[in-house]
Write an enzyme that holds these catalytic residues in place. Structure first.
Site, PDB file in Angstrom:
ATOM      1  N   ASP A   1      44.479  47.410  38.341  1.00 44.25           N
ATOM      2  CA  ASP A   1      44.168  48.243  39.514  1.00 44.25           C
ATOM      3  C   ASP A   1      44.711  49.659  39.359  1.00 44.25           C
ATOM      4  OD1 ASP A   1      42.945  45.999  40.697  1.00 44.25           O
ATOM      5  OD2 ASP A   1      44.836  45.333  41.558  1.00 44.25           O
TER       6      ASP A   1
ATOM      7  N   HIS B   1      38.607  47.553  44.872  1.00 44.83           N
ATOM      8  CA  HIS B   1      39.862  46.892  45.234  1.00 44.83           C
ATOM      9  C   HIS B   1      40.111  47.126  46.726  1.00 44.83           C
ATOM     10  CE1 HIS B   1      43.790  45.152  44.638  1.00 44.83           C
ATOM     11  NE2 HIS B   1      44.304  46.146  45.354  1.00 44.83           N
TER      12      HIS B   1
ATOM     13  N   THR C   1      41.121  50.367  33.631  1.00 45.33           N
ATOM     14  CA  THR C   1      41.884  50.562  32.408  1.00 45.33           C
ATOM     15  C   THR C   1      42.720  49.303  32.199  1.00 45.33           C
ATOM     16  OG1 THR C   1      43.746  51.537  33.596  1.00 45.33           O
ATOM     17  CG2 THR C   1      42.040  53.054  32.812  1.00 45.33           C
TER      18      THR C   1
ATOM     19  N   MET D   1      37.647  37.993  39.896  1.00 49.84           N
ATOM     20  CA  MET D   1      39.068  37.723  40.102  1.00 49.84           C
ATOM     21  C   MET D   1      39.771  37.249  38.828  1.00 49.84           C
ATOM     22  SD  MET D   1      39.158  38.753  43.168  1.00 49.84           S
ATOM     23  CE  MET D   1      40.708  38.267  43.898  1.00 49.84           C
ATOM     24  N   ARG D   2      39.420  37.830  37.695  1.00 52.06           N
ATOM     25  CA  ARG D   2      40.143  37.574  36.450  1.00 52.06           C
ATOM     26  C   ARG D   2      40.719  38.894  35.957  1.00 52.06           C
ATOM     27  NH1 ARG D   2      41.355  32.852  36.825  1.00 52.06           N
ATOM     28  NH2 ARG D   2      42.097  32.885  34.684  1.00 52.06           N
TER      29      ARG D   2
ATOM     30  N   LEU E   1      41.638  41.424  33.138  1.00 46.96           N
ATOM     31  CA  LEU E   1      41.032  41.683  31.826  1.00 46.96           C
ATOM     32  C   LEU E   1      42.048  42.340  30.895  1.00 46.96           C
ATOM     33  CD1 LEU E   1      37.676  42.989  33.278  1.00 46.96           C
ATOM     34  CD2 LEU E   1      38.022  40.817  32.075  1.00 46.96           C
TER      35      LEU E   1
ATOM     36  N   ARG F   1      42.934  33.403  26.938  1.00 48.86           N
ATOM     37  CA  ARG F   1      42.301  34.576  27.554  1.00 48.86           C
ATOM     38  C   ARG F   1      41.419  35.327  26.556  1.00 48.86           C
ATOM     39  NH1 ARG F   1      43.785  37.111  32.363  1.00 48.86           N
ATOM     40  NH2 ARG F   1      45.768  36.056  32.485  1.00 48.86           N
TER      41      ARG F   1
ATOM     42  N   GLN G   1      33.310  48.804  54.956  1.00 44.30           N
ATOM     43  CA  GLN G   1      33.438  50.076  54.228  1.00 44.30           C
ATOM     44  C   GLN G   1      33.201  49.900  52.729  1.00 44.30           C
ATOM     45  OE1 GLN G   1      33.005  51.909  56.868  1.00 44.30           O
ATOM     46  NE2 GLN G   1      34.346  53.456  56.007  1.00 44.30           N
ATOM     47  N   GLU G   2      33.621  48.753  52.181  1.00 42.18           N
ATOM     48  CA  GLU G   2      33.356  48.483  50.760  1.00 42.18           C
ATOM     49  C   GLU G   2      31.861  48.572  50.479  1.00 42.18           C
ATOM     50  OE1 GLU G   2      35.290  45.091  48.904  1.00 42.18           O
ATOM     51  OE2 GLU G   2      36.783  45.013  50.492  1.00 42.18           O
TER      52      GLU G   2
ATOM     53  N   ASN H   1      35.673  49.019  39.270  1.00 41.28           N
ATOM     54  CA  ASN H   1      36.164  47.904  40.080  1.00 41.28           C
ATOM     55  C   ASN H   1      36.316  48.377  41.511  1.00 41.28           C
ATOM     56  OD1 ASN H   1      37.320  45.300  40.681  1.00 41.28           O
ATOM     57  ND2 ASN H   1      39.328  46.297  40.714  1.00 41.28           N
TER      58      ASN H   1
ATOM     59  N   GLU I   1      45.718  48.914  32.735  1.00 45.55           N
ATOM     60  CA  GLU I   1      46.706  48.740  33.798  1.00 45.55           C
ATOM     61  C   GLU I   1      46.029  48.156  35.039  1.00 45.55           C
ATOM     62  OE1 GLU I   1      49.470  51.275  36.871  1.00 45.55           O
ATOM     63  OE2 GLU I   1      48.395  52.366  35.313  1.00 45.55           O
TER      64      GLU I   1
ATOM     65  N   SER J   1      39.248  51.005  47.560  1.00 47.92           N
ATOM     66  CA  SER J   1      39.158  52.010  46.505  1.00 47.92           C
ATOM     67  C   SER J   1      38.211  51.508  45.424  1.00 47.92           C
ATOM     68  CB  SER J   1      40.526  52.234  45.850  1.00 47.92           C
ATOM     69  OG  SER J   1      41.523  52.531  46.799  1.00 47.92           O
TER      70      SER J   1
HETATM   71  C1  GAR Z   1      36.099  42.139  48.111  1.00 42.72           C
HETATM   72  O1  GAR Z   1      36.816  42.370  49.285  1.00 42.72           O
HETATM   73  C2  GAR Z   1      36.733  42.881  46.949  1.00 42.72           C
HETATM   74  O2  GAR Z   1      37.283  44.106  47.297  1.00 42.72           O
HETATM   75  C3  GAR Z   1      37.806  41.910  46.547  1.00 42.72           C
HETATM   76  O3  GAR Z   1      37.203  40.652  46.640  1.00 42.72           O
HETATM   77  C4  GAR Z   1      36.220  40.682  47.670  1.00 42.72           C
HETATM   78  C5  GAR Z   1      34.921  40.140  47.108  1.00 42.72           C
HETATM   79  O4  GAR Z   1      33.966  39.981  48.136  1.00 42.72           O
HETATM   80  N1  GAR Z   1      38.279  42.177  45.217  1.00 42.72           N
HETATM   81  C6  GAR Z   1      39.534  41.988  44.829  1.00 42.72           C
HETATM   82  O5  GAR Z   1      40.382  41.541  45.554  1.00 42.72           O
HETATM   83  C7  GAR Z   1      39.804  42.371  43.397  1.00 42.72           C
HETATM   84  N2  GAR Z   1      41.204  42.303  43.119  1.00 42.72           N
HETATM   85  P1  GAR Z   1      32.413  39.811  47.746  1.00 42.72           P
HETATM   86  O6  GAR Z   1      32.333  38.676  46.715  1.00 42.72           O
HETATM   87  O7  GAR Z   1      31.787  39.406  49.054  1.00 42.72           O
HETATM   88  O8  GAR Z   1      31.926  41.107  47.218  1.00 42.72           O
END
Ligand code: GAR
Length: 196
Positions: free
Chosen positions: A145, A109, A141, A90-91, A93, A65, A173-174, A107, A143, A136
């Protein structure tokens, strides 16, 4: 003008929305899209938008890592980003990486943190009988999420929802929340964005 590096692992729909928003009077510009996954669909989308792309494949580091993160830093730093936006990266850190970019990493989540850190957030919310879910944006940090929350958006959970149904509703919504938070963060405003 703030320089933003966006880190992805997959389709990159959040990355596209962030990059689209960063034009005209926006206080930031995307300078790099980096993926740990060479097959991430978002890489081609970024290239089409004229954004520099890089790949650092974690599989080349076979569990090392620290070595993976040293490589990440050596690829990212020449782009001199002011902000790192993790968008479906999705790694996990380490503290060393987070410290290198302290206070500059965001980030998104797919849960209403502090609920459901980690994976399978939508299935866990449905399983728990929750009436609402959401997403969210937080500062990163060491920790997982766990950093300060900079914005949240809520959606209802409807009877009969599958986790895919809920994921699709949350993703809408994201795409509103992350650009809204980045606009504020880029000018040093950490007032939480609350949607809808
Ligand atoms: C999104 O839903 C994001 O919130 C999630 O991955 C998706 C990526 O979609 N992230 C996580 O789960 C992080 N732990 P995208 O590649 O279409 O943006």
């Amino acid at each position: 003008m703030k320089r933003v590096a966006i880190l992805i692992s997959g389709g990159g729909s959040n990355m596209v929305r962030l990059a689209e928003d960063m034009s005209d009077d926006h206080p930031a510009r995307p300078v790099l899209v980096l993926s740990n996954n060479p097959d991430a669909g978002g890489l081609a989308k970024a290239a089409q938008m004229g954004i520099a792309t890089e790949v650092v494949d974690h599989r080349d580091f076979k569990g090392d890592r620290e070595g993976f993160e040293r490589k990440l830093i050596s690829v990212i730093d020449p782009y001199a980003p002011d902000i790192l936006a993790l968008a479906g990266f999705m790694r996990i850190l380490t503290e060393e990486f987070v410290t290198h970019y302290a206070g500059r990493v965001l980030n998104i989540h797919p849960s209403l943190l502090p609920k459901y850190k980690g994976l399978h957030t939508h299935a866990r919310a449905i399983e728990a009988g929750d009436k609402e879910a959401g997403c969210s944006v937080h500062e990163v940090t060491a920790e997982l999420d766990g950093g300060p929350i900079l914005g949240q958006a809520r959606v209802p959970i409807v009877a009969g929802d599958t986790s895919d149904d809920l994921a699709a509703r949350v993703l809408v919504q994201e795409h509103k929340l992350y650009p809204a938070v980045l606009r504020r963060f880029a000018v040093g405003d950490k007032t939480p964005v609350l949607l809808p």
